[in-house]
Design a protein around this motif. Sequence first.
Motif, PDB file in Angstrom:
ATOM      1  N   PHE A 268      10.446  -4.840   5.545  1.00 59.37           N
ATOM      2  CA  PHE A 268      10.025  -3.507   5.128  1.00 59.37           C
ATOM      3  C   PHE A 268      10.814  -2.447   5.885  1.00 59.37           C
ATOM      4  CE2 PHE A 268       7.047   0.131   5.690  1.00 59.37           C
ATOM      5  CZ  PHE A 268       6.914   0.488   4.360  1.00 59.37           C
ATOM      6  N   ARG A 269      11.537  -1.607   5.187  1.00 63.57           N
ATOM      7  CA  ARG A 269      12.341  -0.545   5.810  1.00 63.57           C
ATOM      8  C   ARG A 269      13.171  -1.072   6.973  1.00 63.57           C
ATOM      9  NH1 ARG A 269       7.972   4.007   6.125  1.00 63.57           N
ATOM     10  NH2 ARG A 269       8.127   4.739   4.003  1.00 63.57           N
TER      11      ARG A 269
ATOM     12  N   TYR B 250       8.353  -6.136  -3.729  1.00 56.69           N
ATOM     13  CA  TYR B 250       6.972  -6.040  -3.238  1.00 56.69           C
ATOM     14  C   TYR B 250       5.937  -6.324  -4.315  1.00 56.69           C
ATOM     15  CZ  TYR B 250       9.417  -3.914   0.649  1.00 56.69           C
ATOM     16  OH  TYR B 250      10.275  -3.695   1.693  1.00 56.69           O
TER      17      TYR B 250
ATOM     18  N   ALA C 153      12.742  -6.485   9.421  1.00 55.00           N
ATOM     19  CA  ALA C 153      11.528  -7.205   9.822  1.00 55.00           C
ATOM     20  C   ALA C 153      10.337  -6.821   8.956  1.00 55.00           C
ATOM     21  CB  ALA C 153      11.228  -6.917  11.287  1.00 55.00           C
ATOM     22  N   ALA C 154       9.252  -7.572   9.128  1.00 50.01           N
ATOM     23  CA  ALA C 154       8.019  -7.310   8.395  1.00 50.01           C
ATOM     24  C   ALA C 154       7.467  -5.930   8.752  1.00 50.01           C
ATOM     25  CB  ALA C 154       6.983  -8.385   8.737  1.00 50.01           C
ATOM     26  N   ASP C 155       6.565  -5.443   7.940  1.00 46.39           N
ATOM     27  CA  ASP C 155       5.826  -4.214   8.225  1.00 46.39           C
ATOM     28  C   ASP C 155       4.981  -4.428   9.487  1.00 46.39           C
ATOM     29  OD1 ASP C 155       4.196  -1.846   7.902  1.00 46.39           O
ATOM     30  OD2 ASP C 155       2.695  -3.115   6.942  1.00 46.39           O
ATOM     31  N   VAL C 156       5.078  -3.514  10.448  1.00 51.23           N
ATOM     32  CA  VAL C 156       4.357  -3.724  11.716  1.00 51.23           C
ATOM     33  C   VAL C 156       2.844  -3.637  11.560  1.00 51.23           C
ATOM     34  CG1 VAL C 156       6.219  -3.080  13.310  1.00 51.23           C
ATOM     35  CG2 VAL C 156       4.706  -1.292  12.404  1.00 51.23           C
ATOM     36  N   GLY C 157       2.369  -2.880  10.575  1.00 55.55           N
ATOM     37  CA  GLY C 157       0.927  -2.827  10.331  1.00 55.55           C
ATOM     38  C   GLY C 157       0.414  -4.189   9.885  1.00 55.55           C
TER      39      GLY C 157
ATOM     40  N   VAL D 157       0.825  -1.217   0.000  1.00 52.28           N
ATOM     41  CA  VAL D 157       0.000   0.000   0.000  1.00 52.28           C
ATOM     42  C   VAL D 157       0.856   1.263   0.000  1.00 52.28           C
ATOM     43  CG1 VAL D 157      -2.010  -1.027   1.118  1.00 52.28           C
ATOM     44  CG2 VAL D 157      -0.191  -0.067   2.534  1.00 52.28           C
ATOM     45  N   PHE D 158       2.113   1.123   0.403  1.00 47.53           N
ATOM     46  CA  PHE D 158       2.995   2.297   0.475  1.00 47.53           C
ATOM     47  C   PHE D 158       3.790   2.532  -0.814  1.00 47.53           C
ATOM     48  CE2 PHE D 158       2.804   0.667   4.938  1.00 47.53           C
ATOM     49  CZ  PHE D 158       2.050   1.719   5.462  1.00 47.53           C
ATOM     50  N   LEU D 159       3.659   1.615  -1.768  1.00 48.87           N
ATOM     51  CA  LEU D 159       4.435   1.743  -3.016  1.00 48.87           C
ATOM     52  C   LEU D 159       3.915   2.866  -3.893  1.00 48.87           C
ATOM     53  CD1 LEU D 159       4.716  -2.009  -4.112  1.00 48.87           C
ATOM     54  CD2 LEU D 159       6.419  -0.643  -2.864  1.00 48.87           C
ATOM     55  N   LYS D 160       4.790   3.331  -4.753  1.00 45.63           N
ATOM     56  CA  LYS D 160       4.392   4.343  -5.727  1.00 45.63           C
ATOM     57  C   LYS D 160       3.348   3.750  -6.684  1.00 45.63           C
ATOM     58  CE  LYS D 160       6.699   8.137  -8.059  1.00 45.63           C
ATOM     59  NZ  LYS D 160       6.851   9.174  -7.036  1.00 45.63           N
TER      60      LYS D 160
ATOM     61  N   GLY E 262      -6.062   9.105   9.888  1.00 49.69           N
ATOM     62  CA  GLY E 262      -5.418   7.835  10.231  1.00 49.69           C
ATOM     63  C   GLY E 262      -6.359   6.926  11.011  1.00 49.69           C
TER      64      GLY E 262
ATOM     65  N   ILE F 103      -8.826   5.292   8.673  1.00 50.44           N
ATOM     66  CA  ILE F 103      -8.250   4.160   7.918  1.00 50.44           C
ATOM     67  C   ILE F 103      -8.190   2.919   8.817  1.00 50.44           C
ATOM     68  CG2 ILE F 103      -6.225   3.299   6.664  1.00 50.44           C
ATOM     69  CD1 ILE F 103      -5.510   6.221   6.025  1.00 50.44           C
TER      70      ILE F 103
END
Lengths: 188, 188
Positions: free
Chosen positions: B77-78, B171, B81-85, B12-15, B53, B56
């Motif tokens: 992600f960044r 991704y 580790a995995a994306d925390v969301g 969801v954060f990708l361009k 926020g 969402i």
Amino acid sequence: MPLKLYLAGPEVFLKDARSVLDAKAQLTRAYGFEPVKPGDIFIAPAPTPREFGLRISSVDEHMMNSADGIIANLTPFRGIAADVGTAFELGYMCAQGKIACAYTNVADSHFDRAMRHYEGSVSKDENGRWRGPDGISIEDVEMIDNLMLHGGVVRRSGLVAVHAAAPDALYSDLTAFEQCLKFIAERP
Amino acid sequence: MPLKLYLAGPEVFLKDARSVLDAKAQLTRAYGFEPVKPGDIFIAPAPTPREFGLRISSVDEHMMNSADGIIANLTPFRGIAADVGTAFELGYMCAQGKIACAYTNVADSHFDRAMRHYEGSVSKDENGRWRGPDGISIEDVEMIDNLMLHGGVVRRSGLVAVHAAAPDALYSDLTAFEQCLKFIAERP
């Protein structure tokens, strides 16, 4: 019967995990609650590391199922975001409609940390959204971490406590943790 | 009625979030499922970024409540580790006893990535546990990420699919994602 609170956080990985967890448990009891936390239950050795990991997962989930609420330590862990195990556990407890509070010992917001992660190499896209050089957007919703975590707590009327701890007490400073205990104790 | 699957992940954060999410939705339908995912529902502007926020968070939780299962993209992600969301969402769905599968587009285990994070400055403590120079222990249970995530899926008889994607398709590569769809379609 006192409320049971599950104490989630990356302090289980510390060298002095036992003393930090004991201090959290003691403080939790001082506020009239019963603490439950990883490490409370002996986990028998398993044939493989993986099998042992599965046993820990099972024990921790059972502890969460038995608890009335969670206080999640979302202090950034090995990077700019919270520990993913703690994030999983916060989501797990939110789904069960339990009491949910969280804290962080880093005062910078998620946005601040992500901006620093990219060392200034960020730019706004055509929709006014900040993006790193990798094109990945930076959530800017004035929260301490990803909005599912912070939002999940706030939308359940929980507290998100923020305290700027000294660098050498990043995971052991209990100021913000205690604010969560106080908040739960004073709930209407 | 087709099973509804919640498609969680940092894409969801990708361009090009829209095209990646559309491709995942199309593939999900090809396997006979109904995809639900962040971005499916229009979210009205809010007075403050924080309020936006929270909206969402609310919409995404409602989508999860309506779904029968989750496929979580745990690609690092960044950081390591995995994306925390996504971790929050996986925990949320595991707590509801829903179908849970996960995948990563990085073949290195959590242990491998953590070891690399410390650039070799690790040592074994008196209990034989690897620790970084910060004293923080490195989980070594042959899993793709923190054991609550990987273990939560495996203990629910879900699949954890691993595929080494090309760096520029980290991704967007759907090989492992499709393995999850196939796995769910062929469940007894």
